[in-house]
Motif scaffolding. Structure first.
Motif, PDB file in Angstrom:
ATOM      1  N   GLY A  55       0.804  -1.219   0.000  1.00  0.00           N
ATOM      2  CA  GLY A  55       0.000   0.000   0.000  1.00  0.00           C
ATOM      3  C   GLY A  55       0.833   1.263   0.000  1.00  0.00           C
ATOM      4  O   GLY A  55       0.285   2.360  -0.040  1.00  0.00           O
ATOM      5  N   GLY A  56       2.144   1.111  -0.006  1.00  0.00           N
ATOM      6  CA  GLY A  56       3.007   2.273   0.094  1.00  0.00           C
ATOM      7  C   GLY A  56       3.205   3.042  -1.195  1.00  0.00           C
ATOM      8  O   GLY A  56       3.649   4.196  -1.174  1.00  0.00           O
ATOM      9  N   SER A  57       2.875   2.433  -2.316  1.00  0.00           N
ATOM     10  CA  SER A  57       3.044   3.102  -3.611  1.00  0.00           C
ATOM     11  C   SER A  57       1.783   2.952  -4.443  1.00  0.00           C
ATOM     12  O   SER A  57       1.111   1.920  -4.378  1.00  0.00           O
ATOM     13  CB  SER A  57       4.210   2.484  -4.376  1.00  0.00           C
ATOM     14  OG  SER A  57       5.428   2.654  -3.676  1.00  0.00           O
ATOM     15  N   THR A  58       1.507   4.004  -5.209  1.00  0.00           N
ATOM     16  CA  THR A  58       0.356   3.967  -6.090  1.00  0.00           C
ATOM     17  C   THR A  58       0.742   4.533  -7.457  1.00  0.00           C
ATOM     18  O   THR A  58       1.712   5.289  -7.587  1.00  0.00           O
ATOM     19  CB  THR A  58      -0.830   4.785  -5.550  1.00  0.00           C
ATOM     20  OG1 THR A  58      -0.402   6.136  -5.331  1.00  0.00           O
ATOM     21  CG2 THR A  58      -1.346   4.208  -4.240  1.00  0.00           C
ATOM     22  N   PHE A  59      -0.021   4.153  -8.453  1.00  0.00           N
ATOM     23  CA  PHE A  59       0.121   4.710  -9.793  1.00  0.00           C
ATOM     24  C   PHE A  59      -1.279   4.959 -10.337  1.00  0.00           C
ATOM     25  O   PHE A  59      -2.183   4.141 -10.165  1.00  0.00           O
ATOM     26  CB  PHE A  59       0.859   3.740 -10.720  1.00  0.00           C
ATOM     27  CG  PHE A  59       0.856   4.186 -12.164  1.00  0.00           C
ATOM     28  CD1 PHE A  59      -0.088   3.691 -13.049  1.00  0.00           C
ATOM     29  CD2 PHE A  59       1.766   5.133 -12.607  1.00  0.00           C
ATOM     30  CE1 PHE A  59      -0.115   4.122 -14.366  1.00  0.00           C
ATOM     31  CE2 PHE A  59       1.752   5.570 -13.926  1.00  0.00           C
ATOM     32  CZ  PHE A  59       0.800   5.064 -14.803  1.00  0.00           C
ATOM     33  N   TYR A  60      -1.444   6.108 -10.983  1.00  0.00           N
ATOM     34  CA  TYR A  60      -2.717   6.438 -11.608  1.00  0.00           C
ATOM     35  C   TYR A  60      -2.495   6.713 -13.086  1.00  0.00           C
ATOM     36  O   TYR A  60      -1.584   7.455 -13.458  1.00  0.00           O
ATOM     37  CB  TYR A  60      -3.337   7.675 -10.959  1.00  0.00           C
ATOM     38  CG  TYR A  60      -3.759   7.466  -9.531  1.00  0.00           C
ATOM     39  CD1 TYR A  60      -2.893   7.711  -8.474  1.00  0.00           C
ATOM     40  CD2 TYR A  60      -5.040   7.001  -9.230  1.00  0.00           C
ATOM     41  CE1 TYR A  60      -3.288   7.507  -7.159  1.00  0.00           C
ATOM     42  CE2 TYR A  60      -5.434   6.798  -7.917  1.00  0.00           C
ATOM     43  CZ  TYR A  60      -4.549   7.051  -6.890  1.00  0.00           C
ATOM     44  OH  TYR A  60      -4.945   6.836  -5.592  1.00  0.00           O
ATOM     45  N   SER A  61      -3.349   6.146 -13.902  1.00  0.00           N
ATOM     46  CA  SER A  61      -3.321   6.497 -15.309  1.00  0.00           C
ATOM     47  C   SER A  61      -3.993   7.854 -15.472  1.00  0.00           C
ATOM     48  O   SER A  61      -4.571   8.403 -14.531  1.00  0.00           O
ATOM     49  CB  SER A  61      -4.067   5.440 -16.114  1.00  0.00           C
ATOM     50  OG  SER A  61      -5.448   5.480 -15.802  1.00  0.00           O
ATOM     51  N   ASP A  62      -3.925   8.391 -16.666  1.00  0.00           N
ATOM     52  CA  ASP A  62      -4.567   9.686 -16.902  1.00  0.00           C
ATOM     53  C   ASP A  62      -6.056   9.631 -16.612  1.00  0.00           C
ATOM     54  O   ASP A  62      -6.643  10.610 -16.143  1.00  0.00           O
ATOM     55  CB  ASP A  62      -4.333  10.128 -18.347  1.00  0.00           C
ATOM     56  CG  ASP A  62      -2.895  10.545 -18.592  1.00  0.00           C
ATOM     57  OD1 ASP A  62      -2.491  10.601 -19.770  1.00  0.00           O
ATOM     58  OD2 ASP A  62      -2.162  10.799 -17.605  1.00  0.00           O
ATOM     59  N   SER A  63      -6.680   8.470 -16.854  1.00  0.00           N
ATOM     60  CA  SER A  63      -8.120   8.363 -16.631  1.00  0.00           C
ATOM     61  C   SER A  63      -8.471   8.367 -15.153  1.00  0.00           C
ATOM     62  O   SER A  63      -9.586   8.719 -14.775  1.00  0.00           O
ATOM     63  CB  SER A  63      -8.674   7.096 -17.288  1.00  0.00           C
ATOM     64  OG  SER A  63      -8.051   5.952 -16.750  1.00  0.00           O
ATOM     65  N   GLY A  64      -7.515   7.992 -14.294  1.00  0.00           N
ATOM     66  CA  GLY A  64      -7.814   7.925 -12.874  1.00  0.00           C
ATOM     67  C   GLY A  64      -7.243   9.056 -12.055  1.00  0.00           C
ATOM     68  O   GLY A  64      -7.622   9.246 -10.892  1.00  0.00           O
ATOM     69  N   LYS A  65      -6.361   9.814 -12.642  1.00  0.00           N
ATOM     70  CA  LYS A  65      -5.629  10.829 -11.885  1.00  0.00           C
ATOM     71  C   LYS A  65      -6.534  11.990 -11.502  1.00  0.00           C
ATOM     72  O   LYS A  65      -7.292  12.506 -12.312  1.00  0.00           O
ATOM     73  CB  LYS A  65      -4.457  11.332 -12.735  1.00  0.00           C
ATOM     74  CG  LYS A  65      -3.350  11.999 -11.974  1.00  0.00           C
ATOM     75  CD  LYS A  65      -2.187  12.294 -12.910  1.00  0.00           C
ATOM     76  CE  LYS A  65      -1.607  11.029 -13.495  1.00  0.00           C
ATOM     77  NZ  LYS A  65      -0.454  11.310 -14.391  1.00  0.00           N
ATOM     78  N   GLY A  66      -6.490  12.366 -10.234  1.00  0.00           N
ATOM     79  CA  GLY A  66      -7.204  13.555  -9.789  1.00  0.00           C
ATOM     80  C   GLY A  66      -8.590  13.308  -9.229  1.00  0.00           C
ATOM     81  O   GLY A  66      -9.025  14.012  -8.316  1.00  0.00           O
ATOM     82  N   ARG A  67      -9.303  12.312  -9.746  1.00  0.00           N
ATOM     83  CA  ARG A  67     -10.674  12.079  -9.283  1.00  0.00           C
ATOM     84  C   ARG A  67     -10.850  10.741  -8.598  1.00  0.00           C
ATOM     85  O   ARG A  67     -11.828  10.532  -7.889  1.00  0.00           O
ATOM     86  CB  ARG A  67     -11.648  12.170 -10.466  1.00  0.00           C
ATOM     87  CG  ARG A  67     -11.682  13.526 -11.145  1.00  0.00           C
ATOM     88  CD  ARG A  67     -12.739  13.579 -12.237  1.00  0.00           C
ATOM     89  NE  ARG A  67     -12.403  12.658 -13.331  1.00  0.00           N
ATOM     90  CZ  ARG A  67     -13.188  11.651 -13.716  1.00  0.00           C
ATOM     91  NH1 ARG A  67     -14.335  11.414 -13.105  1.00  0.00           N
ATOM     92  NH2 ARG A  67     -12.823  10.877 -14.726  1.00  0.00           N
ATOM     93  N   PHE A  68      -9.916   9.829  -8.806  1.00  0.00           N
ATOM     94  CA  PHE A  68     -10.026   8.492  -8.232  1.00  0.00           C
ATOM     95  C   PHE A  68      -8.912   8.276  -7.217  1.00  0.00           C
ATOM     96  O   PHE A  68      -7.804   8.806  -7.371  1.00  0.00           O
ATOM     97  CB  PHE A  68      -9.927   7.431  -9.332  1.00  0.00           C
ATOM     98  CG  PHE A  68     -10.988   7.504 -10.402  1.00  0.00           C
ATOM     99  CD1 PHE A  68     -12.116   8.299 -10.252  1.00  0.00           C
ATOM    100  CD2 PHE A  68     -10.860   6.757 -11.560  1.00  0.00           C
ATOM    101  CE1 PHE A  68     -13.091   8.363 -11.232  1.00  0.00           C
ATOM    102  CE2 PHE A  68     -11.820   6.801 -12.551  1.00  0.00           C
ATOM    103  CZ  PHE A  68     -12.939   7.606 -12.392  1.00  0.00           C
ATOM    104  N   THR A  69      -9.202   7.479  -6.184  1.00  0.00           N
ATOM    105  CA  THR A  69      -8.205   7.150  -5.177  1.00  0.00           C
ATOM    106  C   THR A  69      -8.222   5.659  -4.910  1.00  0.00           C
ATOM    107  O   THR A  69      -9.271   5.095  -4.573  1.00  0.00           O
ATOM    108  CB  THR A  69      -8.480   7.892  -3.860  1.00  0.00           C
ATOM    109  OG1 THR A  69      -8.526   9.303  -4.101  1.00  0.00           O
ATOM    110  CG2 THR A  69      -7.391   7.591  -2.835  1.00  0.00           C
ATOM    111  N   ILE A  70      -7.075   5.035  -5.069  1.00  0.00           N
ATOM    112  CA  ILE A  70      -6.943   3.612  -4.774  1.00  0.00           C
ATOM    113  C   ILE A  70      -6.359   3.444  -3.382  1.00  0.00           C
ATOM    114  O   ILE A  70      -5.496   4.216  -2.953  1.00  0.00           O
ATOM    115  CB  ILE A  70      -6.067   2.903  -5.837  1.00  0.00           C
ATOM    116  CG1 ILE A  70      -6.138   1.380  -5.668  1.00  0.00           C
ATOM    117  CG2 ILE A  70      -4.628   3.414  -5.806  1.00  0.00           C
ATOM    118  CD1 ILE A  70      -5.476   0.611  -6.815  1.00  0.00           C
TER     119      ILE A  70
END
Length: 129
Positions: A55-70
């Motif tokens: 859980g220490g690292s995350t990656f967001y694609s452009d479609s998920g960046k800014g509005r989604f949180t994993i």
């Protein structure tokens, strides 16, 4: 039996929020990176967000960046995808996938070209007014 089960999808109005859950069983959850993917009608599957086994690292694609949180709760063997400010173009089937932590060199690699050990059956998100 090893499996992933998604839940939390449904209909929502534009601007609304949903929290998707991905419950794991039958394998050592905290050995696995988790990714969320989506597939809209007539489109290819795309990675939305990925999180490392700890859980220490995350990656967001452009479609998920800014509005989604994993996020994930290893004690509960569950991963989450918080969706906010939803738009009609977010309408899709959302899937979670688990890949052993050694399988991908980076989380970005998992999100772009997943080689998952397990896939869930998907949960549908429909955004419309």
């Amino acid at each position: 039996q090893s499996q992933l089960v998604e839940s939390g999808g449904g209909p929502v109005q534009p601007g609304g929020s949903l929290r998707l859950s991905c419950a794991a069983s039958g394998f050592t959850f905290d050995y696995y990176d988790i990714g969320w993917f989506r597939q809209a009608p007539g489109k290819e599957r795309e990675g939305v967000a990925c999180i490392s086994h700890s859980g220490g690292s995350t990656f967001y694609s452009d479609s998920g960046k800014g509005r989604f949180t994993i996020s994930r709760d290893n004690a509960a063997h569950t991963a989450y995808l918080q969706l906010t400010n939803l738009k009609p173009e977010d309408t899709a089937d959302y899937y979670c996938a688990a890949a052993h932590r050694m399988r991908h060199s980076t989380l970005q690699a998992m999100c772009i070209k997943p080689e998952a050990d397990y896939w869930g059956q998907g949960t549908q998100v429909s955004v419309s007014s």
